[in-house]
Design a protein around this motif. Sequence first.
Motif, PDB file in Angstrom:
ATOM      1  N   GLY A   1      13.761 -44.249 -11.265  1.00 40.87           N
ATOM      2  CA  GLY A   1      13.732 -42.969 -11.958  1.00 40.87           C
ATOM      3  C   GLY A   1      15.087 -42.404 -12.255  1.00 40.87           C
ATOM      4  O   GLY A   1      15.975 -43.103 -12.723  1.00 40.87           O
ATOM      5  N   LEU A   2      15.251 -41.119 -11.977  1.00 40.91           N
ATOM      6  CA  LEU A   2      16.420 -40.354 -12.387  1.00 40.91           C
ATOM      7  C   LEU A   2      17.608 -40.537 -11.447  1.00 40.91           C
ATOM      8  O   LEU A   2      17.466 -40.510 -10.233  1.00 40.91           O
ATOM      9  CB  LEU A   2      16.040 -38.870 -12.441  1.00 40.91           C
ATOM     10  CG  LEU A   2      17.145 -37.909 -12.828  1.00 40.91           C
ATOM     11  CD1 LEU A   2      17.529 -38.100 -14.294  1.00 40.91           C
ATOM     12  CD2 LEU A   2      16.693 -36.476 -12.590  1.00 40.91           C
ATOM     13  N   THR A   3      18.761 -40.720 -12.038  1.00 37.60           N
ATOM     14  CA  THR A   3      20.013 -40.749 -11.295  1.00 37.60           C
ATOM     15  C   THR A   3      20.902 -39.631 -11.811  1.00 37.60           C
ATOM     16  O   THR A   3      21.065 -39.476 -13.018  1.00 37.60           O
ATOM     17  CB  THR A   3      20.737 -42.099 -11.489  1.00 37.60           C
ATOM     18  OG1 THR A   3      19.999 -43.116 -10.822  1.00 37.60           O
ATOM     19  CG2 THR A   3      22.140 -42.040 -10.897  1.00 37.60           C
ATOM     20  N   LYS A   4      21.448 -38.842 -10.898  1.00 37.77           N
ATOM     21  CA  LYS A   4      22.342 -37.757 -11.292  1.00 37.77           C
ATOM     22  C   LYS A   4      23.793 -38.223 -11.280  1.00 37.77           C
ATOM     23  O   LYS A   4      24.263 -38.786 -10.306  1.00 37.77           O
ATOM     24  CB  LYS A   4      22.178 -36.564 -10.354  1.00 37.77           C
ATOM     25  CG  LYS A   4      20.849 -35.855 -10.494  1.00 37.77           C
ATOM     26  CD  LYS A   4      20.789 -34.623  -9.604  1.00 37.77           C
ATOM     27  CE  LYS A   4      19.467 -33.884  -9.779  1.00 37.77           C
ATOM     28  NZ  LYS A   4      19.394 -32.669  -8.912  1.00 37.77           N
ATOM     29  N   ILE A   5      24.466 -37.951 -12.365  1.00 34.65           N
ATOM     30  CA  ILE A   5      25.899 -38.191 -12.447  1.00 34.65           C
ATOM     31  C   ILE A   5      26.559 -36.852 -12.138  1.00 34.65           C
ATOM     32  O   ILE A   5      26.506 -35.925 -12.934  1.00 34.65           O
ATOM     33  CB  ILE A   5      26.298 -38.677 -13.841  1.00 34.65           C
ATOM     34  CG1 ILE A   5      25.655 -40.032 -14.113  1.00 34.65           C
ATOM     35  CG2 ILE A   5      27.806 -38.732 -13.980  1.00 34.65           C
ATOM     36  CD1 ILE A   5      25.968 -40.599 -15.462  1.00 34.65           C
ATOM     37  N   ILE A   6      27.139 -36.755 -10.972  1.00 35.39           N
ATOM     38  CA  ILE A   6      27.750 -35.502 -10.535  1.00 35.39           C
ATOM     39  C   ILE A   6      29.192 -35.416 -11.030  1.00 35.39           C
ATOM     40  O   ILE A   6      30.019 -36.264 -10.695  1.00 35.39           O
ATOM     41  CB  ILE A   6      27.724 -35.379  -8.999  1.00 35.39           C
ATOM     42  CG1 ILE A   6      26.304 -35.552  -8.470  1.00 35.39           C
ATOM     43  CG2 ILE A   6      28.319 -34.037  -8.572  1.00 35.39           C
ATOM     44  CD1 ILE A   6      25.312 -34.538  -8.999  1.00 35.39           C
ATOM     45  N   PHE A   7      29.468 -34.396 -11.826  1.00 37.04           N
ATOM     46  CA  PHE A   7      30.815 -34.142 -12.319  1.00 37.04           C
ATOM     47  C   PHE A   7      31.255 -32.800 -11.748  1.00 37.04           C
ATOM     48  O   PHE A   7      30.715 -31.757 -12.123  1.00 37.04           O
ATOM     49  CB  PHE A   7      30.823 -34.111 -13.844  1.00 37.04           C
ATOM     50  CG  PHE A   7      32.184 -33.856 -14.444  1.00 37.04           C
ATOM     51  CD1 PHE A   7      33.217 -34.743 -14.253  1.00 37.04           C
ATOM     52  CD2 PHE A   7      32.418 -32.713 -15.194  1.00 37.04           C
ATOM     53  CE1 PHE A   7      34.462 -34.509 -14.796  1.00 37.04           C
ATOM     54  CE2 PHE A   7      33.668 -32.460 -15.747  1.00 37.04           C
ATOM     55  CZ  PHE A   7      34.692 -33.364 -15.545  1.00 37.04           C
ATOM     56  N   PRO A   8      32.226 -32.770 -10.801  1.00 32.34           N
ATOM     57  CA  PRO A   8      32.552 -31.537 -10.085  1.00 32.34           C
ATOM     58  C   PRO A   8      33.512 -30.598 -10.809  1.00 32.34           C
ATOM     59  O   PRO A   8      34.040 -29.685 -10.197  1.00 32.34           O
ATOM     60  CB  PRO A   8      33.166 -32.056  -8.787  1.00 32.34           C
ATOM     61  CG  PRO A   8      33.830 -33.317  -9.188  1.00 32.34           C
ATOM     62  CD  PRO A   8      32.954 -33.922 -10.255  1.00 32.34           C
TER      63      PRO A   8
ATOM     64  N   GLY B   1      31.164 -30.892  -5.742  1.00 30.66           N
ATOM     65  CA  GLY B   1      30.612 -32.170  -6.171  1.00 30.66           C
ATOM     66  C   GLY B   1      30.847 -33.275  -5.169  1.00 30.66           C
ATOM     67  O   GLY B   1      29.960 -34.109  -4.917  1.00 30.66           O
ATOM     68  N   ILE B   2      32.027 -33.308  -4.589  1.00 29.59           N
ATOM     69  CA  ILE B   2      32.351 -34.340  -3.602  1.00 29.59           C
ATOM     70  C   ILE B   2      31.419 -34.251  -2.402  1.00 29.59           C
ATOM     71  O   ILE B   2      30.875 -35.243  -1.918  1.00 29.59           O
ATOM     72  CB  ILE B   2      33.819 -34.222  -3.147  1.00 29.59           C
ATOM     73  CG1 ILE B   2      34.760 -34.624  -4.291  1.00 29.59           C
ATOM     74  CG2 ILE B   2      34.089 -35.094  -1.916  1.00 29.59           C
ATOM     75  CD1 ILE B   2      36.223 -34.362  -4.004  1.00 29.59           C
ATOM     76  N   LYS B   3      31.195 -33.034  -1.924  1.00 29.24           N
ATOM     77  CA  LYS B   3      30.309 -32.849  -0.774  1.00 29.24           C
ATOM     78  C   LYS B   3      28.871 -33.207  -1.113  1.00 29.24           C
ATOM     79  O   LYS B   3      28.125 -33.688  -0.250  1.00 29.24           O
ATOM     80  CB  LYS B   3      30.388 -31.409  -0.277  1.00 29.24           C
ATOM     81  CG  LYS B   3      31.696 -31.076   0.443  1.00 29.24           C
ATOM     82  CD  LYS B   3      31.685 -29.625   0.919  1.00 29.24           C
ATOM     83  CE  LYS B   3      32.932 -29.274   1.706  1.00 29.24           C
ATOM     84  NZ  LYS B   3      32.923 -27.854   2.153  1.00 29.24           N
ATOM     85  N   ALA B   4      28.470 -32.969  -2.366  1.00 31.14           N
ATOM     86  CA  ALA B   4      27.103 -33.312  -2.769  1.00 31.14           C
ATOM     87  C   ALA B   4      26.873 -34.811  -2.644  1.00 31.14           C
ATOM     88  O   ALA B   4      25.827 -35.263  -2.155  1.00 31.14           O
ATOM     89  CB  ALA B   4      26.854 -32.850  -4.203  1.00 31.14           C
ATOM     90  N   VAL B   5      27.854 -35.599  -3.067  1.00 30.38           N
ATOM     91  CA  VAL B   5      27.715 -37.052  -2.973  1.00 30.38           C
ATOM     92  C   VAL B   5      27.914 -37.525  -1.538  1.00 30.38           C
ATOM     93  O   VAL B   5      27.222 -38.428  -1.066  1.00 30.38           O
ATOM     94  CB  VAL B   5      28.710 -37.745  -3.925  1.00 30.38           C
ATOM     95  CG1 VAL B   5      28.577 -39.263  -3.821  1.00 30.38           C
ATOM     96  CG2 VAL B   5      28.463 -37.308  -5.365  1.00 30.38           C
ATOM     97  N   LYS B   6      28.831 -36.898  -0.825  1.00 30.89           N
ATOM     98  CA  LYS B   6      29.047 -37.237   0.583  1.00 30.89           C
ATOM     99  C   LYS B   6      27.746 -37.098   1.372  1.00 30.89           C
ATOM    100  O   LYS B   6      27.424 -37.936   2.223  1.00 30.89           O
ATOM    101  CB  LYS B   6      30.116 -36.323   1.187  1.00 30.89           C
ATOM    102  CG  LYS B   6      30.252 -36.416   2.700  1.00 30.89           C
ATOM    103  CD  LYS B   6      31.205 -35.355   3.251  1.00 30.89           C
ATOM    104  CE  LYS B   6      31.195 -35.325   4.765  1.00 30.89           C
ATOM    105  NZ  LYS B   6      32.092 -34.278   5.315  1.00 30.89           N
ATOM    106  N   GLY B   7      26.995 -36.038   1.100  1.00 28.07           N
ATOM    107  CA  GLY B   7      25.770 -35.779   1.848  1.00 28.07           C
ATOM    108  C   GLY B   7      24.526 -36.407   1.254  1.00 28.07           C
ATOM    109  O   GLY B   7      23.428 -36.219   1.777  1.00 28.07           O
TER     110      GLY B   7
ATOM    111  N   VAL C   1      26.439 -41.305  -7.392  1.00 31.25           N
ATOM    112  CA  VAL C   1      27.706 -42.032  -7.310  1.00 31.25           C
ATOM    113  C   VAL C   1      28.794 -41.074  -7.737  1.00 31.25           C
ATOM    114  O   VAL C   1      28.634 -40.340  -8.702  1.00 31.25           O
ATOM    115  CB  VAL C   1      27.706 -43.277  -8.220  1.00 31.25           C
ATOM    116  CG1 VAL C   1      29.083 -43.915  -8.257  1.00 31.25           C
ATOM    117  CG2 VAL C   1      26.665 -44.279  -7.755  1.00 31.25           C
ATOM    118  N   LEU C   2      29.883 -41.082  -7.020  1.00 31.59           N
ATOM    119  CA  LEU C   2      30.997 -40.190  -7.319  1.00 31.59           C
ATOM    120  C   LEU C   2      32.072 -40.893  -8.129  1.00 31.59           C
ATOM    121  O   LEU C   2      32.484 -42.002  -7.792  1.00 31.59           O
ATOM    122  CB  LEU C   2      31.605 -39.675  -6.012  1.00 31.59           C
ATOM    123  CG  LEU C   2      32.864 -38.809  -6.128  1.00 31.59           C
ATOM    124  CD1 LEU C   2      32.538 -37.473  -6.774  1.00 31.59           C
ATOM    125  CD2 LEU C   2      33.493 -38.609  -4.754  1.00 31.59           C
TER     126      LEU C   2
END
Length: 321
Positions: A27-34, A73-79, A87-88
């Motif tokens: 399904g869905l993958t989020k690309i986190i851009f901080p 954003g970094i913490k979102a991917v860390k956790g 993926v960061l």
Amino acid sequence: MDRRKFMAGCLGLPLLGQAGGVEAQAGLTKIIFPFAAGAGGDTLCRLIAQEMAPVLQRTIVVENRTGGDGLIGIKAVKGASPDGSMVLVTTGPTMYLLPMVETAPSFDTAKDFMPVSLLARFEFAVVVGPAVDVADFKSFVAWLKAHPDKTSFGVPSNGTIPHFMGSRLEKDLGIPLTRVPYRGSAPILNDLVGGHLSFGIVTLADALPQHRAKGVKIIAASSAERSPFAPEVPTLKESGIDLVADGWYGMWLPAGSPPDFAGKLGAAASAALTRPEVKEKLTAIGLIPVGSNAEGLSKELAANTAFWQPIVTATGYKIEN
């Protein structure tokens, strides 16, 4: 202290299973851009995501989570769960400088993240305005020595590579310099054009339009070799300063992610960066596509950490958190 604007771009991506071999959720993958949309890092994320989605067979959505010099954003991917759902992708300086300058580091890059790939490089530049009539960096040094009351220089923010480049230049030149933090490159360039500032250290891509229009002059590039975007400009090393300070983007997964997926992800990212249309769009905004693997990213991070740690430590600069 000021916690604004660490240069960055961020991407989060998908995938496979957890360490036990469980398959990745479909399904869905989020690309986190901080950081805010529209910058070079955001463009990099969107271009790679578009190319990687069919290869990885995932729906990929870019999400901008701004704040805290990229820490949100970094913490979102860390956790995040190490199931490939995030993926960061962020700049190297964000990942090695933030832990150096925070009084209580919010993350440990080696322990909290799994390296995937180096993605693209960008360069910094030493820039002067029309009020400083010099031919090159060496004549600029002579100008600084002759004008000790005009040694103020602008940086896009405190705690960034331009900040610490200035500290290194001050030491190497033996000239007291006064750092002036701004909120981004645009106001620095405006003050240079207006004659309110002697020089600035910004990304080369930001300075290029004004350089080409003769509003400002780039007198040195921070890269190991002359920039393909401004081949007429000597590097700092050519100018007698033993300093290379490239910026770059890298890709990380949360710690505990499957190593085999990290390999597939890195291969997909590197393949995307070889596509002519992707390369053309990235070079148009001052990014040099690279692509590598986990080992290449780890070596780059380690080399930069070792180089900048003593410079940062010597300044005593810290961010209270």
